[in-house]
Design an enzyme around this catalytic site. Structure first.
Site, PDB file in Angstrom:
ATOM      1  N   HIS A   9       0.826  -1.214   0.000  1.00 30.39           N
ATOM      2  CA  HIS A   9       0.000   0.000   0.000  1.00 30.39           C
ATOM      3  C   HIS A   9       0.859   1.262   0.000  1.00 30.39           C
ATOM      4  O   HIS A   9       0.498   2.265  -0.594  1.00 30.39           O
ATOM      5  CB  HIS A   9      -0.952  -0.009   1.205  1.00 30.39           C
ATOM      6  CG  HIS A   9      -0.234  -0.178   2.508  1.00 30.39           C
ATOM      7  ND1 HIS A   9       0.338  -1.384   2.882  1.00 30.39           N
ATOM      8  CD2 HIS A   9       0.033   0.693   3.523  1.00 30.39           C
ATOM      9  CE1 HIS A   9       0.922  -1.246   4.072  1.00 30.39           C
ATOM     10  NE2 HIS A   9       0.751   0.007   4.473  1.00 30.39           N
ATOM     11  N   CYS A  65       7.807   0.026  -1.935  1.00 32.42           N
ATOM     12  CA  CYS A  65       7.061   0.142  -0.671  1.00 32.42           C
ATOM     13  C   CYS A  65       7.249   1.571  -0.168  1.00 32.42           C
ATOM     14  O   CYS A  65       7.673   2.435  -0.947  1.00 32.42           O
ATOM     15  CB  CYS A  65       7.474  -0.920   0.347  1.00 32.42           C
ATOM     16  SG  CYS A  65       9.167  -0.857   0.940  1.00 32.42           S
ATOM     17  N   GLY A  66       6.924   1.841   1.066  1.00 31.10           N
ATOM     18  CA  GLY A  66       7.023   3.215   1.555  1.00 31.10           C
ATOM     19  C   GLY A  66       8.460   3.712   1.535  1.00 31.10           C
ATOM     20  O   GLY A  66       8.770   4.763   0.979  1.00 31.10           O
ATOM     21  N   GLY A  68      11.158   1.490   0.686  1.00 31.56           N
ATOM     22  CA  GLY A  68      11.967   0.631  -0.192  1.00 31.56           C
ATOM     23  C   GLY A  68      12.792  -0.377   0.601  1.00 31.56           C
ATOM     24  O   GLY A  68      13.325  -1.335   0.044  1.00 31.56           O
ATOM     25  N   GLY A  70      11.930  -2.514   3.284  1.00 28.82           N
ATOM     26  CA  GLY A  70      11.331  -3.835   3.512  1.00 28.82           C
ATOM     27  C   GLY A  70      11.377  -4.692   2.262  1.00 28.82           C
ATOM     28  O   GLY A  70      11.704  -5.890   2.315  1.00 28.82           O
ATOM     29  N   MET A  71      11.074  -4.077   1.118  1.00 29.61           N
ATOM     30  CA  MET A  71      11.110  -4.807  -0.154  1.00 29.61           C
ATOM     31  C   MET A  71      12.525  -5.293  -0.447  1.00 29.61           C
ATOM     32  O   MET A  71      12.727  -6.438  -0.879  1.00 29.61           O
ATOM     33  CB  MET A  71      10.620  -3.916  -1.302  1.00 29.61           C
ATOM     34  CG  MET A  71       9.128  -3.655  -1.299  1.00 29.61           C
ATOM     35  SD  MET A  71       8.187  -5.181  -1.529  1.00 29.61           S
ATOM     36  CE  MET A  71       6.582  -4.520  -1.979  1.00 29.61           C
ATOM     37  N   HIS A  98      27.936  -3.212 -12.136  1.00 28.62           N
ATOM     38  CA  HIS A  98      28.851  -3.980 -11.280  1.00 28.62           C
ATOM     39  C   HIS A  98      28.192  -5.159 -10.565  1.00 28.62           C
ATOM     40  O   HIS A  98      28.867  -6.124 -10.237  1.00 28.62           O
ATOM     41  CB  HIS A  98      29.489  -3.061 -10.224  1.00 28.62           C
ATOM     42  CG  HIS A  98      30.531  -2.145 -10.788  1.00 28.62           C
ATOM     43  ND1 HIS A  98      31.427  -1.451 -10.024  1.00 28.62           N
ATOM     44  CD2 HIS A  98      30.825  -1.819 -12.087  1.00 28.62           C
ATOM     45  CE1 HIS A  98      32.227  -0.732 -10.792  1.00 28.62           C
ATOM     46  NE2 HIS A  98      31.874  -0.926 -12.056  1.00 28.62           N
ATOM     47  N   ARG A 132      35.576  -8.600 -14.724  1.00 28.96           N
ATOM     48  CA  ARG A 132      35.978  -8.887 -13.341  1.00 28.96           C
ATOM     49  C   ARG A 132      34.778  -8.975 -12.393  1.00 28.96           C
ATOM     50  O   ARG A 132      34.866  -9.583 -11.325  1.00 28.96           O
ATOM     51  CB  ARG A 132      36.977  -7.843 -12.841  1.00 28.96           C
ATOM     52  CG  ARG A 132      36.401  -6.443 -12.660  1.00 28.96           C
ATOM     53  CD  ARG A 132      37.494  -5.421 -12.346  1.00 28.96           C
ATOM     54  NE  ARG A 132      36.975  -4.130 -11.950  1.00 28.96           N
ATOM     55  CZ  ARG A 132      36.514  -3.211 -12.791  1.00 28.96           C
ATOM     56  NH1 ARG A 132      36.476  -3.457 -14.093  1.00 28.96           N
ATOM     57  NH2 ARG A 132      36.074  -2.038 -12.349  1.00 28.96           N
TER      58      ARG A 132
END
Ligand code: RB5
Length: 142
Positions: A9, A65-66, A68, A70-71, A98, A132
């Site tokens: 939400h 998410c609110g 970022g 938790g995601m 990278h 690399r």
């Protein structure tokens, strides 16, 4: 290219703006929810998107998410997922070049829609450098 997208939400409005942007740019998109602003649990959506992304190597995921946070925590617990929480274009580009990220995380309460769209564009159009970095990325999952 196909983008699997999801939000809770707290990220619902920004997710819809990103979907609009992706459609405008003719990028195939699959929305795994949430589909309204009722309170829901971000780990559920994060896992759904990540499991879908893992089905084909060319699939990418976007999670909102609110904050970022938790995601991104949840996504990075899924084996095979390399998720980056990005607040600017530099992070988005470097996470592709990278780290070969396959999931981008954003916070609706942190990043405005204009900047978020620049981040999405940078992330989707930047390739992995390989070389690399191949070895280092493979060391992540050991
Ligand atoms: C929901 O209020 C909020 O906790 C969630 O969107 C996210 O920010 C979690 O990390």
């Amino acid at each position: 290219m196909k983008v699997i997208i999801g939000s809770d939400h707290g990220g619902f409005n920004l997710k819809n703006k990103i979907i609009e942007y992706l459609k405008l740019n003719e990028i195939e998109t699959e929305d795994m929810g949430t589909y309204n602003t009722d309170s829901c649990d971000y780990p559920e959506i994060a896992k759904k998107v990540c499991y879908e992304v893992l089905k084909e190597p060319e699939l990418k995921g976007i999670l909102v998410c609110g904050s970022g946070v938790g995601m991104s925590i949840t996504a990075n617990k899924v084996r095979g997922i390399r998720a980056a929480l990005c607040t600017n274009e530099y992070l988005a580009k470097m996470s592709r070049k990278h780290n070969n990220t396959n999931v981008l995380c954003l916070g609706e309460r942190v990043t405005g829609a204009g900047v978020a769209m620049d981040i999405v564009k940078a992330w989707l159009t930047t390739d992995f450098d390989g070389g690399r970095h191949e070895k280092r990325v493979s060391m992540i999952e050991g």
